[in-house]
Design a protein around this motif. Structure first.
Motif, PDB file in Angstrom:
ATOM      1  N   TYR A 155       0.830  -1.203   0.000  1.00  0.00           N
ATOM      2  CA  TYR A 155       0.000   0.000   0.000  1.00  0.00           C
ATOM      3  C   TYR A 155       0.869   1.259   0.000  1.00  0.00           C
ATOM      4  O   TYR A 155       0.622   2.195  -0.775  1.00  0.00           O
ATOM      5  CB  TYR A 155      -0.919  -0.009   1.221  1.00  0.00           C
ATOM      6  CG  TYR A 155      -1.688   1.283   1.389  1.00  0.00           C
ATOM      7  CD1 TYR A 155      -2.803   1.566   0.606  1.00  0.00           C
ATOM      8  CD2 TYR A 155      -1.266   2.231   2.324  1.00  0.00           C
ATOM      9  CE1 TYR A 155      -3.490   2.763   0.753  1.00  0.00           C
ATOM     10  CE2 TYR A 155      -1.947   3.429   2.478  1.00  0.00           C
ATOM     11  CZ  TYR A 155      -3.065   3.691   1.696  1.00  0.00           C
ATOM     12  OH  TYR A 155      -3.737   4.870   1.830  1.00  0.00           O
ATOM     13  N   LYS A 159       0.737   3.922  -3.016  1.00  0.00           N
ATOM     14  CA  LYS A 159       0.187   5.239  -2.679  1.00  0.00           C
ATOM     15  C   LYS A 159       1.175   6.345  -3.046  1.00  0.00           C
ATOM     16  O   LYS A 159       0.798   7.361  -3.656  1.00  0.00           O
ATOM     17  CB  LYS A 159      -0.136   5.301  -1.191  1.00  0.00           C
ATOM     18  CG  LYS A 159      -0.673   6.658  -0.739  1.00  0.00           C
ATOM     19  CD  LYS A 159      -0.907   6.680   0.770  1.00  0.00           C
ATOM     20  CE  LYS A 159      -1.364   8.061   1.236  1.00  0.00           C
ATOM     21  NZ  LYS A 159      -1.557   8.104   2.710  1.00  0.00           N
ATOM     22  N   GLU A 160       2.444   6.150  -2.688  1.00  0.00           N
ATOM     23  CA  GLU A 160       3.460   7.152  -3.022  1.00  0.00           C
ATOM     24  C   GLU A 160       3.594   7.296  -4.531  1.00  0.00           C
ATOM     25  O   GLU A 160       3.694   8.410  -5.057  1.00  0.00           O
ATOM     26  CB  GLU A 160       4.808   6.742  -2.413  1.00  0.00           C
ATOM     27  CG  GLU A 160       5.912   7.757  -2.682  1.00  0.00           C
ATOM     28  CD  GLU A 160       7.261   7.324  -2.128  1.00  0.00           C
ATOM     29  OE1 GLU A 160       8.216   8.121  -2.244  1.00  0.00           O
ATOM     30  OE2 GLU A 160       7.359   6.190  -1.617  1.00  0.00           O
ATOM     31  N   ILE A 162       1.304   6.728  -6.888  1.00  0.00           N
ATOM     32  CA  ILE A 162       0.141   7.427  -7.435  1.00  0.00           C
ATOM     33  C   ILE A 162       0.208   8.919  -7.141  1.00  0.00           C
ATOM     34  O   ILE A 162      -0.059   9.753  -8.018  1.00  0.00           O
ATOM     35  CB  ILE A 162      -1.169   6.817  -6.881  1.00  0.00           C
ATOM     36  CG1 ILE A 162      -1.381   5.411  -7.434  1.00  0.00           C
ATOM     37  CG2 ILE A 162      -2.365   7.710  -7.235  1.00  0.00           C
ATOM     38  CD1 ILE A 162      -2.551   4.675  -6.807  1.00  0.00           C
ATOM     39  N   ASN A 163       0.575   9.286  -5.919  1.00  0.00           N
ATOM     40  CA  ASN A 163       0.628  10.704  -5.542  1.00  0.00           C
ATOM     41  C   ASN A 163       1.664  11.471  -6.364  1.00  0.00           C
ATOM     42  O   ASN A 163       1.409  12.587  -6.826  1.00  0.00           O
ATOM     43  CB  ASN A 163       0.928  10.846  -4.054  1.00  0.00           C
ATOM     44  CG  ASN A 163      -0.282  10.552  -3.193  1.00  0.00           C
ATOM     45  OD1 ASN A 163      -1.421  10.715  -3.639  1.00  0.00           O
ATOM     46  ND2 ASN A 163      -0.061  10.100  -1.974  1.00  0.00           N
ATOM     47  N   ASN A 166       0.420  11.733 -10.017  1.00  0.00           N
ATOM     48  CA  ASN A 166      -0.631  12.735 -10.169  1.00  0.00           C
ATOM     49  C   ASN A 166      -0.084  14.155 -10.059  1.00  0.00           C
ATOM     50  O   ASN A 166      -0.450  15.048 -10.831  1.00  0.00           O
ATOM     51  CB  ASN A 166      -1.716  12.512  -9.115  1.00  0.00           C
ATOM     52  CG  ASN A 166      -2.853  13.497  -9.254  1.00  0.00           C
ATOM     53  OD1 ASN A 166      -3.458  13.627 -10.318  1.00  0.00           O
ATOM     54  ND2 ASN A 166      -3.146  14.219  -8.187  1.00  0.00           N
ATOM     55  N   SER A 167       0.807  14.390  -9.108  1.00  0.00           N
ATOM     56  CA  SER A 167       1.331  15.747  -8.918  1.00  0.00           C
ATOM     57  C   SER A 167       2.248  16.171 -10.058  1.00  0.00           C
ATOM     58  O   SER A 167       2.293  17.351 -10.436  1.00  0.00           O
ATOM     59  CB  SER A 167       2.083  15.827  -7.587  1.00  0.00           C
ATOM     60  OG  SER A 167       3.206  14.971  -7.593  1.00  0.00           O
ATOM     61  N   PHE A 186      -7.230   2.853  -2.731  1.00  0.00           N
ATOM     62  CA  PHE A 186      -6.523   3.936  -3.426  1.00  0.00           C
ATOM     63  C   PHE A 186      -7.468   4.948  -4.080  1.00  0.00           C
ATOM     64  O   PHE A 186      -7.021   5.974  -4.582  1.00  0.00           O
ATOM     65  CB  PHE A 186      -5.596   3.361  -4.499  1.00  0.00           C
ATOM     66  CG  PHE A 186      -4.545   2.433  -3.962  1.00  0.00           C
ATOM     67  CD1 PHE A 186      -3.457   2.929  -3.255  1.00  0.00           C
ATOM     68  CD2 PHE A 186      -4.663   1.067  -4.128  1.00  0.00           C
ATOM     69  CE1 PHE A 186      -2.489   2.071  -2.751  1.00  0.00           C
ATOM     70  CE2 PHE A 186      -3.704   0.204  -3.632  1.00  0.00           C
ATOM     71  CZ  PHE A 186      -2.615   0.703  -2.933  1.00  0.00           C
ATOM     72  N   CYS A 188      -9.486   6.993  -2.878  1.00  0.00           N
ATOM     73  CA  CYS A 188      -9.616   8.270  -2.173  1.00  0.00           C
ATOM     74  C   CYS A 188      -8.485   9.236  -2.507  1.00  0.00           C
ATOM     75  O   CYS A 188      -8.530  10.414  -2.138  1.00  0.00           O
ATOM     76  CB  CYS A 188      -9.665   8.039  -0.669  1.00  0.00           C
ATOM     77  SG  CYS A 188      -8.166   7.265  -0.017  1.00  0.00           S
ATOM     78  N   LEU A 189      -7.475   8.759  -3.210  1.00  0.00           N
ATOM     79  CA  LEU A 189      -6.343   9.617  -3.548  1.00  0.00           C
ATOM     80  C   LEU A 189      -6.739  10.613  -4.632  1.00  0.00           C
ATOM     81  O   LEU A 189      -7.555  10.293  -5.507  1.00  0.00           O
ATOM     82  CB  LEU A 189      -5.157   8.773  -4.025  1.00  0.00           C
ATOM     83  CG  LEU A 189      -4.587   7.762  -3.020  1.00  0.00           C
ATOM     84  CD1 LEU A 189      -3.441   6.993  -3.642  1.00  0.00           C
ATOM     85  CD2 LEU A 189      -4.124   8.466  -1.749  1.00  0.00           C
TER      86      LEU A 189
END
Length: 292
Positions: A155, A159-160, A162-163, A166-167, A186, A188-189
């Motif tokens: 996870y 998560k890292e 995806i973040n 996206n950024s 994921f 909610c990201l």
């Protein structure tokens, strides 16, 4: 001058029944073996183990010539105690041979012209059109998946990833994640959304409609190869990895966990390296769009 038949599980039927290379597709049940008794010249059995069902059905089918891929011993059957076959295809992992070359280890070898072999399949354009409204216009379509079968990425790592994705590329990419239980954590990201529940054909179609696929070692890796898509995949550290790794090193980058004891919840991957791969994929895709 050959007729090709496949014995498949029910959920696989839709995948194979319209394949122009396959003449007959049969569901894997006792009645299919009975109906096809004594009708086939060569039967290639790819089951990994012997089982009562496997042994009985093979006997019912009664082909003229039977080949098995090297089966693993289990608690009930050892290969040395059975001789219900004519030819054994050696262990691909032991030979260091990719699954796509399996026929090179059989008596078919003299008849194979590898120059004519292609591993791409045509896309169903109508099914793909059904996803035109799903993806955001004028963006590079990135399909994400964190798990499948017995394998998943951790996870924290995903998560890292995806973040950062996206950024860094929010103005260029459209991020979607497959609808399954492990992926829901994921959704909610920021910048990511979930697909609808998909049947088997829709599963293939959404992969075909995407530009980049990111997934652990699941069927999506092979689907991405079949549709010539860019793909990043994550593998557990296993002896037989070389048998099933992607075939296109330019479009399909794979990463193998450094931890030999970890078969799921993979986390030994460098996020920056993965992001650089995505960045190169985006450059390639944008250049292709300009040239066309």
């Amino acid at each position: 001058n050959i007729k090709i038949g496949l014995i498949v599980k029910p959920y696989e039927m839709q995948v194979f029944k319209n394949n122009p290379l396959v003449d007959i597709v049969m569901t894997n049940n006792i009645f299919s073996y009975l109906r096809n008794r004594n009708q086939w010249d060569v039967y290639i059995d790819f089951d990994l183990f012997f089982s009562e069902y496997n042994i009985i059905c093979d006997a019912i089918l009664s082909p003229k010539y039977k080949m098995i891929i090297s089966k693993r011993d289990d608690m009930y059957y050892e290969k040395k105690g059975l001789k219900n076959y004519d030819y054994v295809i050696p262990s691909l992992a032991d030979k260091g041979i990719h699954f796509s070359r399996v026929l090179e280890l059989t008596p078919f070898l003299p008849f194979i012209n590898r120059d004519n072999i292609k591993y791409h399949v045509p896309m169903d354009t109508q099914l793909i059109k059904n996803f035109d409204d799903f993806w955001h216009k004028n963006k590079i379509r990135v399909l994400l998946n964190s798990s499948g079968g017995q394998i998943s990425v951790s996870y924290d790592f995903f998560k890292e990833f995806i973040n950062i994705l996206n950024s860094k590329f929010a103005d260029k990419v459209d991020l979607a994640i497959l609808n399954n239980e492990m992926n829901k954590k994921f959704t909610c990201l920021p910048g990511i959304r979930e697909t609808d529940k998909l049947n088997i054909l829709q599963y293939f179609a959404i992969a075909a409609s995407s530009d980049i696929i990111v997934t652990p070692d699941t069927s999506l890796v092979h689907i991405s190869g079949a549709y010539d898509k860019y793909c990043i995949s994550f593998y557990a550290n296993k002896k037989d990895n070389s048998v099933f790794l992607p075939l296109n090193p330019k479009k399909q980058k794979y990463f193998i966990s450094a931890d030999r004891n970890r078969k799921k919840d993979l986390n030994a991957f460098d996020v920056d390296t993965i992001i650089k791969c995505i960045e190169q994929f985006i450059i390639d895709i944008e250049q292709q769009k300009v040239s066309t």
